[in-house]
Motif scaffolding. Structure first.
Motif, short mmCIF file in Angstrom:
data_model
loop_
_atom_site.label_atom_id
_atom_site.label_comp_id
_atom_site.label_asym_id
_atom_site.label_seq_id
_atom_site.Cartn_x
_atom_site.Cartn_y
_atom_site.Cartn_z
N ILE A 109 -2.68 6.44 6.82
CA ILE A 109 -3.76 4.53 5.38
C ILE A 109 -2.06 4.11 5.01
N GLN A 110 -2.20 3.22 5.10
CA GLN A 110 -1.25 2.64 3.67
C GLN A 110 -1.43 1.28 3.09
N HIS A 111 -1.48 1.80 1.38
CA HIS A 111 -2.07 1.29 0.77
C HIS A 111 -1.08 0.93 0.26
N GLN A 112 -1.15 0.41 -1.94
CA GLN A 112 -0.82 0.23 -2.90
C GLN A 112 -0.67 1.49 -3.70
N ASP A 113 0.47 1.32 -4.31
CA ASP A 113 0.64 2.99 -5.25
C ASP A 113 0.03 2.78 -5.78
N ARG A 114 -1.81 3.20 -6.27
CA ARG A 114 -2.43 3.36 -7.65
C ARG A 114 -2.93 5.27 -7.94
N ILE B 88 3.01 4.85 1.93
CA ILE B 88 1.22 5.71 2.86
C ILE B 88 1.22 7.60 2.32
N MET B 89 0.15 7.44 3.10
CA MET B 89 -0.74 8.72 3.23
C MET B 89 -0.70 8.83 5.25
N MET B 90 -0.13 10.57 5.45
CA MET B 90 -0.77 10.74 6.49
C MET B 90 -1.48 11.83 6.52
N LEU B 91 -2.45 12.28 6.90
CA LEU B 91 -2.99 13.07 7.05
C LEU B 91 -3.47 14.17 8.22
N THR C 153 -4.09 -0.89 5.17
CA THR C 153 -4.22 -0.49 6.72
C THR C 153 -3.98 1.02 6.91
N VAL C 154 -5.95 1.37 7.69
CA VAL C 154 -5.91 2.55 8.58
C VAL C 154 -5.74 2.88 9.32
#
Ligand code: NAI
Ligand code: AKG
Length: 525
Positions: A455-460, A493-496, A518-519
């Motif tokens: 998952i790519q996201h804004q750091d919130r 990003i998160m990598m789960l 992005t997912v």
């Protein structure tokens, strides 16, 4: 359970390594007798009688390996097998001595007219003057093709007091000197030899090597021997040279067509023949069968093969050293391929640290196979990966570097697609495992295994909680989670790692979460 079809006559004793395994069932039948079951076999073991054609391979979708109990693989369509990812192995040296001894037996029989004299005596004749021969001692022997068999023939020739002249474009001066032979051009060998014996494989270059033009360059009264492959000496072209007496005699163990049927050369008394007997000794058959059986067993047990025709070969030692990187590279290729799910033109692999000293060709092939696997419907593995990449216009290359990013070893893959480049870096840490340490510009640390979710996201604040909630609502358990970011409040990003794969609908739900850009689902098996 693996099923092996043994479709030619193979030494029973040689099959022992396979028979010992409880995981293997051997079926000894001709291909025509098992037409209905061909799709069930994992391995095929042949000598030269079975013609392993594209058509046969198309009926054997489960086939993983073809073993040739012998040297020549011209009865196997190696290209078609390679395309299908089928490993082809042979037994390169098990029958060398037998083939060399047979060549020598043919040479002696030829110059002493033994077969003709034998027939004469058995016909109740006693005609000693008709069979006056020549000595081998002092004669010039020309050997074309100086590999395993050619060099064993040379050793025997020297023991008989012959002078040996060799033509082999791949022969080094050192090896020639060591074996007491002299290197020549083909024309020189043709011109100076009393006896010429061929020991090359049958290739585009060697087919018809001794044809009309080159036969005309030989000494008058020359003897010719072919115990290699039918067609290296052009059978049709021999006829006028035998008729004129330019060629004093020919010994053939092999033919352009086998069996040769009613061959025009049989009309000549000075042509002596055997039915492809070069490797037909108890010793050779035991050697080649054992070698191939052991190789097939290793392969089916997931161990390296050492005599493959279409795979880089590795010793057990080398294989053990590269195995970890081989697995890591495959996983990196698979992840990169799914992440960059667009057409790509080029893969560039860089090896640094301890991995750079290993057999990287093999590791790169593994990476390529991992990359292609999510993209092609057919089987893709180390055997056919390079061929499939070429067909799809994907080029690849290896580089070496000292930059390990603090790890003992590092494999870095950069994928070039249209308007987009992606880099992934991985390291194998002994007693810990494979880790991805860099992903598309982010420093991260995750194990490249199982059901991954990128998952790519804004750091919130709260992003992790939102993702966790959606997955939880759908009964999807998170095993591990790694995060990385450019800077606070920037791109992150998160990598789960999940306990089960997720479907498209859930993927869509995650993509709809505010601030997620992005997912991607990344499956690594
Ligand atoms: N009659 C029989 O039952 C048997 C026949 N054979 C055949 O004998 C042949 C030789 O076998 P090995 O010595 O084990 O193979 P090998 O691979 O050890 O040697 C072949 C040699 O031929 C050379 N060569 C390749 N192209 C050439 C060219 N255009 N001109 C000159 N030399 C060339 C290579 O450099 C190599 O040194 C093969 O065709 C094999 O199939 C092998 C075993 C038994
Ligand atoms: O299987 C056989 O007897 C043929 C041997 C041979 O020609 C080879 O090994 O290349």
């Amino acid at each position: 359970m693996f099923r092996i079809l043994v479709s030619d006559a193979i030494s029973e004793e040689g099959l022992a390594p396979l028979r010992k395994s409880e995981q293997i069932e051997i079926v000894q039948k001709k291909v025509t007798e098992v037409e209905e079951q061909l799709h069930e076999f994992d391995a095929l073991l042949v000598r030269s009688a079975t013609k392993v054609t594209e058509e046969l391979l198309s009926k054997m979708p489960n086939l993983k390996i073809i073993g040739r109990a012998g040297v020549g693989v011209d009865n196997i369509d190696v290209e078609a097998a390679t395309k299908r990812g089928i490993v082809v192995i042979n037994a390169p040296n098990g029958n060398t001595i037998s083939a060399a001894e047979h060549t020598f037996a043919m040479m002696a029989a030829l110059v002493r007219h033994i077969p003709q004299a034998h027939v004469s005596v058995k016909s109740r004749e006693w005609n000693r003057s008709a069979f006056v021969g020549t000595e081998l001692q002092g004669k010039h022997l020309g050997i074309i093709g100086f590999g395993r068999i050619g060099s064993e023939v040379a050793k025997r020739a020297r023991a008989f007091g012959m002078t040996v002249h060799v033509y082999d474009p791949f022969l080094t001066k050192e090896r020639a000197e060591k074996l007491g032979v002299s290197i020549h051009t083909l024309d020189e060998v043709l011109a100076c030899s009393d006896i010429i014996t061929v020991h090359t494989p049958l290739t585009k270059e060697t087919k018809g090597l001794l044809g009309e033009k080159n036969l005309a360059k030989t000494k008058k009264g020359v003897y010719l021997i072919n115990c290699a492959r039918g067609g290296i000496i052009d059978e049709q072209a021999l006829i006028p040279f035998l008729q004129s007496g330019h060629v004093a005699g020919v010994a053939l163990d092999v033919f352009e067509q086998e069996p040769p049927g009613d061959h025009p050369l049989f009309a000549f008394d000075n042509v002596i023949v055997t039915p492809h007997l070069g490797a037909s000794t108890i010793e050779a058959q035991l050697n080649v069968a054992t070698q191939v059986a052991e190789e097939i067993l290793h392969f089916l047990e997931g161990k390296p093969v050492t005599s493959s025709i279409n795979l880089p070969t590795l010793s057990k030692d080398v294989y053990e050293k590269i195995q970890a990187f081989y697995n890591l590279a495959k996983k990196m290729g698979t992840i990169a391929s799914q992440y960059m799910n667009i057409p790509v033109q080029e893969l560039s692999v860089t090896y640094a640290g301890t991995v750079a000293d290993l057999e990287t060709t093999y590791i790169t092939r593994s990476l390529l196979a991992g990359f292609l696997r999510p993209r092609v419907a057919s089987t893709v593995n180390e055997v056919n990966a390079a061929m499939i990449a070429k067909e799809r216009g994907i080029t690849y290359g290896e580089k070496f570097s000292d930059e390990t990013y603090g790890y003992a070893n590092c494999i870095s893959l950069t994928v070039h697609g249209e308007n987009r480049t992606f880099t992934i870096k991985g390291s194998h840490i002994p007693n810990y495992g494979d880790r991805i340490v860099h992903f598309d510009g982010f420093t991260i640390d995750f194990a490249p295994d199982g059901h991954l979710l990128y998952i790519q996201h804004q750091d919130r604040p709260g992003m992790i909680g939102k993702v966790g909630n959606v997955l939880g609502e759908h009964q999807v358990n998170i095993a591990t989670m790694q995060v990385g970011r450019e800077q606070a409040g920037g791109k992150a990003i998160m990598m789960l790692s999940l306990d089960k794969p997720i479907d498209d609908a859930l993927l869509q739900k995650l993509a709809e979460i505010e601030d997620i850009e992005t997912v991607k689902r990344l499956e690594v098996s």
